[in-house]
Design a protein around this motif. Structure first.
Motif, short mmCIF file in Angstrom:
data_model
loop_
_atom_site.label_atom_id
_atom_site.label_comp_id
_atom_site.label_asym_id
_atom_site.label_seq_id
_atom_site.Cartn_x
_atom_site.Cartn_y
_atom_site.Cartn_z
N GLY A 395 39.27 36.74 39.11
CA GLY A 395 39.94 37.36 37.92
C GLY A 395 39.47 38.71 37.30
O GLY A 395 39.70 38.60 36.09
N GLY A 396 38.65 39.42 38.07
CA GLY A 396 38.56 40.54 37.88
C GLY A 396 39.67 41.71 37.66
O GLY A 396 40.41 41.49 38.31
N GLU A 397 39.17 42.72 37.78
CA GLU A 397 40.38 44.16 37.54
C GLU A 397 41.01 43.96 39.28
O GLU A 397 39.96 44.27 39.57
CB GLU A 397 39.33 45.53 36.89
N ARG A 398 41.68 44.38 39.02
CA ARG A 398 42.21 45.23 40.80
C ARG A 398 42.35 46.39 40.68
O ARG A 398 42.32 47.66 40.02
CB ARG A 398 44.29 45.06 40.61
N HIS A 399 41.92 46.91 42.42
CA HIS A 399 41.89 47.73 42.85
C HIS A 399 42.54 47.75 44.31
O HIS A 399 42.21 47.46 45.01
CB HIS A 399 39.78 48.16 43.01
N PRO A 400 44.15 48.26 43.52
CA PRO A 400 44.87 48.06 45.09
C PRO A 400 44.63 49.63 46.54
O PRO A 400 44.72 48.53 47.55
CB PRO A 400 45.64 49.00 44.18
#
Length: 771
Positions: A395-400
């Motif tokens: 559920g955390g932030e995405r880092h593509p």
């Protein structure tokens, strides 16, 4: 006030020897004349030297005017003016050449030489004024009783630094003459300080007799045929971009005669762009129980503990019903518990012939469809890269750029995988869910595009910086109404329009708006409604095809717009495009495999867990080695690899295009320039100001001291105005040597005053020591 004071006339002595001061005085009384009295003709008659005059009269017979007083200082004032002008000349010369190339004058005269001449002149003129001021202050010093030895001290001070040092010790800075002595001492440092102000450094200049150049491409039209589908040079560029890890992005050679050149304008070239995106969010992961399969393994099933849980990871393929835009499904399993699999896959790559339909990857961000699509690929691989991030799974932030799938964080992973599964390679070793490798998935595409650079050559090394990339929109012949992802449709007109585009160092962000095109006429077969308010923006993003005939006619009457239009249209022949796309579709696929070491590692130990995928790898094609990066691949390494590929292909287009042009740059040479460190001139400036102050103070002090005479450094004053006879009465000894005279002078205090005999040094007891 008489500048020279009343004086006794000198005796006309002829050949008679002088025996004593008394004889001189007696003779003077008999043959006395006043040098200020002249006949009308300006000369003296014979009787002037032979006629006895009246006894000395203490009342002066001549009183000077104010102008006459200043004229007594004319040489000092002129020397001061010369000193100031010398300093000004130094400042003007240095200011003129500050930050500029060092001058080249005849006879190898240098800037240092010229400045040294001015500084030497400054010192000479300044010391002339200072010496005269010290000498004049000497006479004023003796207006009060002083040691006769001070005469020598003042005299020596007017001659150089050593005497000035002695005078400073004597005066202890309690007299204005000390300033003159200090200036004399510090003047020694004028030359070094002035020279220290001049610094030299290498600087560039633009040569006007030669030009620099760098190639730019306007087409891709190599000579090809069916027997030779892709030129060898392009194949070499592809391999170089993928396998040459030291590739720095540019192998284009520039023409630069000096090895130092600049290209002040930005330039756009026809080239190849790459773009990638992370598909980790759309990997389908499933834990599968292979217990039944292992029971069928030959030999004893007792050595194969159950259950066997493996992770099956799949990347969806295309679902195009027309079978036009297609790519394959990719799938891998881990760990390799199946003893029959000796080379388990660790990386699989499949080609994409068109821009992918991202509805198959709903959780991923489509990559930028820059330009006209050539080909691409999708990939699925394992990685042990520690920079892999997985916050998005909880559920955390995405880092593509760094996100991947960590099996242990999959829903129900720890419930589905036992705490420890025995390895079939060694029953004493087991594998947990934490031993599973992280999973990567990517898709990348290559396309024709425009690339804008700015370049520079330094010390023979050419380097470029990519400023931006441009979309390449297809241009078609009349009647060709299909858009997007098709080979160039014609040979007679350019194939693509670049937007944005740089021309003559100006960026045209939306070339269609600048050219004022009617987009309904500029496009072939495009149906739109009122909702398509920004049609030019859609076309600028790569939508087409465009009507070349209409656009060329539209700009033909405007020379500037026609020049911009011609610079921003580029070409690729249909055969060249088709051969390149076909080669890349066959090239950008394959797999890498690990080694299922059922006999253990090289040291005889078993090789379970994560080591299975990276200890030893085999590749179906060479470029997959840097792609897999020894099991340390990431989204960043994949993107960097294909950026190098695109740059290498672009360089080939630029160096092989027979229709290409060159961008003209400036040829820079290296020369010696001057930098002035102005604070070093503070010392000579302070000395000049101190000299001005000293001269003004000396003149004022001379004018305000009662009966002060302007004798300065004249030795005649000692001849005409010595000590009185009474002051000499107690002087003993022969006084033949200088040491004897110095010894007597130290014991005798005198003051200079006007007597009945004229100006004389008179001996007195006591006296004020302040001057």
């Amino acid at each position: 006030m008489d500048l020279r004071g009343p004086s006794k006339q000198p005796t006309y002595l002829g050949d008679a020897p002088l025996t004593s001061m008394r004889d001189i005085d007696a003779s003077s009384e008999e043959h006395e004349f006043n040098p200020m009295l002249r006949d009308v003709g300006g000369g003296h008659s014979d009787s002037d030297f032979n006629t006895k005059t009246e006894p000395y009269n203490t009342s002066p017979s001549y009183r000077p005017r104010k102008l006459d007083f200043l004229l007594n200082w004319k040489w000092e004032l002129l020397s001061l003016v010369g000193t100031i002008l010398s300093l000004v000349a130094i400042v003007i010369v240095l200011n003129h050449y500050d930050g500029k190339p060092s001058p080249s004058w005849p006879y190898e005269i240098t800037l240092n030489t010229l400045v040294s001449v001015f500084s030497t002149l400054l010192k000479a003129l300044m010391m002339m004024a200072v010496a005269e001021c010290i000498s004049q202050l000497k006479w004023i010093w003796f207006k009060n009783p002083r040691s006769l030895a001070d005469l020598t001290t003042f005299e020596n001070a007017s001659r150089g630094p050593w005497g000035s040092t002695q005078l400073l010790i004597t005066l202890r800075f309690h007299h204005i003459a000390a300033l003159g002595a200090l200036v004399t001492i510090v003047t020694i440092a004028v030359d070094p300080f002035v020279q220290q102000a001049i610094r030299f450094y290498p600087c560039g200049y633009v040569e006007t007799n030669s030009l620099a150049s760098v190639p730019v491409a306007h087409s891709y039209a190599p000579p090809q045929n069916l027997l030779e589908p892709l030129e060898v040079a392009m194949v070499g560029a592809i391999y170089d971009g993928l396998l040459n890890l030291s590739f720095n992005g540019s192998t284009v050679t520039s023409k630069c005669p000096t090895g130092n050149c600049t290209f002040p304008i930005k330039y756009t070239t026809f080239g190849v762009c790459s773009s990638c995106t992370n598909l980790a969010y759309d990997i389908q992961n499933e834990f599968v129980n292979f217990e039944d399969k292992y029971k069928n393994v030959t030999n004893s099933t007792d050595n194969i503990p159950a259950p066997r849980m493996i992770l099956n990871s799949t990347l969806p393929g295309s679902d195009d019903p027309q079978n036009i835009n297609v790519w394959s499904e990719l799938s891998m399993v881990q760990p390799p518990f199946d003893a029959n699999v000796s080379t388990p896959p660790t990386l699989v790559v499949g080609p994409t012939n068109m821009f992918p339909n991202f509805t198959r990857f709903p959780q991923s961000i489509p990559y930028n469809n820059t330009g006209f699509f050539i080909t691409g690929f999708t990939s699925l691989s394992y990685t042990r890269n520690t920079s892999c991030t997985s916050d998005w799974m909880t559920g955390g932030e995405r880092h593509p750029q760094t996100d991947c799938v960590v099996p242990a964080l999959l829903p129900g992973a720890r419930e589905k995988v036992p705490t420890c599964q025995t390895s079939p390679m060694n029953s004493d070793v087991c594998v947990t869910i934490d031993d599973f490798d992280s999973i990567l998935a990517s898709t990348c595409g290559l396309s024709f595009c425009g690339k804008t650079y700015e370049g520079i050559v330094r010390e023979g090394v050419f380097s470029e910086r990519l400023i931006g990339e441009s979309n390449a929109t297809e241009i078609a012949e009349p009647g060709y109404a299909t858009r997007d992802n098709h080979p160039p449709s014609n040979e007679s007109v350019p194939a693509y329009m670049l937007s944005p585009c740089w021309y003559n160092n100006t960026e045209y962000e939306n070339i269609y708006e600048y050219l004022e095109l009617n987009m309904t006429q500029a496009l072939w077969g495009y149906s739109f409604d009122s909702s398509d308010a920004s049609l030019s923006e859609r076309v600028a993003s790569g939508k087409g095809p465009l009507n070349y005939t209409y656009m060329a006619d539209k700009v033909s009457s405007d020379a500037q717009k026609k020049a911009v239009f011609d610079a921003c249209v580029v070409n690729a022949t249909p055969l060249a495009y088709a051969n390149l796309a076909l080669f890349l579709q066959r090239f950008l696929k394959g797999s890498a495999t690990g080694l299922f070491m059922d006999r253990g590692g090289s040291d005889g130990r078993p090789n379970p867990g994560k080591n299975w995928g990276t200890t030893t790898n085999a590749y179906t094609i060479e470029w997959l080695d840097p792609m897999y990066a020894k099991g340390l691949a990431s989204q960043e390494t994949t993107q960097a690899l294909f950026s190098r590929l695109a740059a290498s292909m672009t360089n080939h287009l630029r160096t092989s295009d027979v229709n290409g042009t060159t961008v003209i740059g400036e040829v820079n040479g290296v020369q010696t320039c001057v930098r002035v460190v102005w604070p070093w001139l503070a010392l000579p400036t302070a000395l000049v100001l101190s000299t001005c102050l000293l001269l003004v103070a000396t003149i004022v002090k001379t004018a305000t001291q009662a009966n002060a005479n302007v004798w300065k450094s004249s030795p005649l004053a000692y001849l005409f105005y010595g000590m009185t006879e009474q002051s000499r009465a107690d002087v003993g000894g022969s006084l033949i040597t200088v040491d004897e005279m110095d010894e007597v002078a130290k014991r005798k205090e005198v003051l200079l005053r006007e007597t009945s005999e004229g100006w004389r040094f008179v001996a007195e007891q006591g006296g004020d020591n302040e001057g």
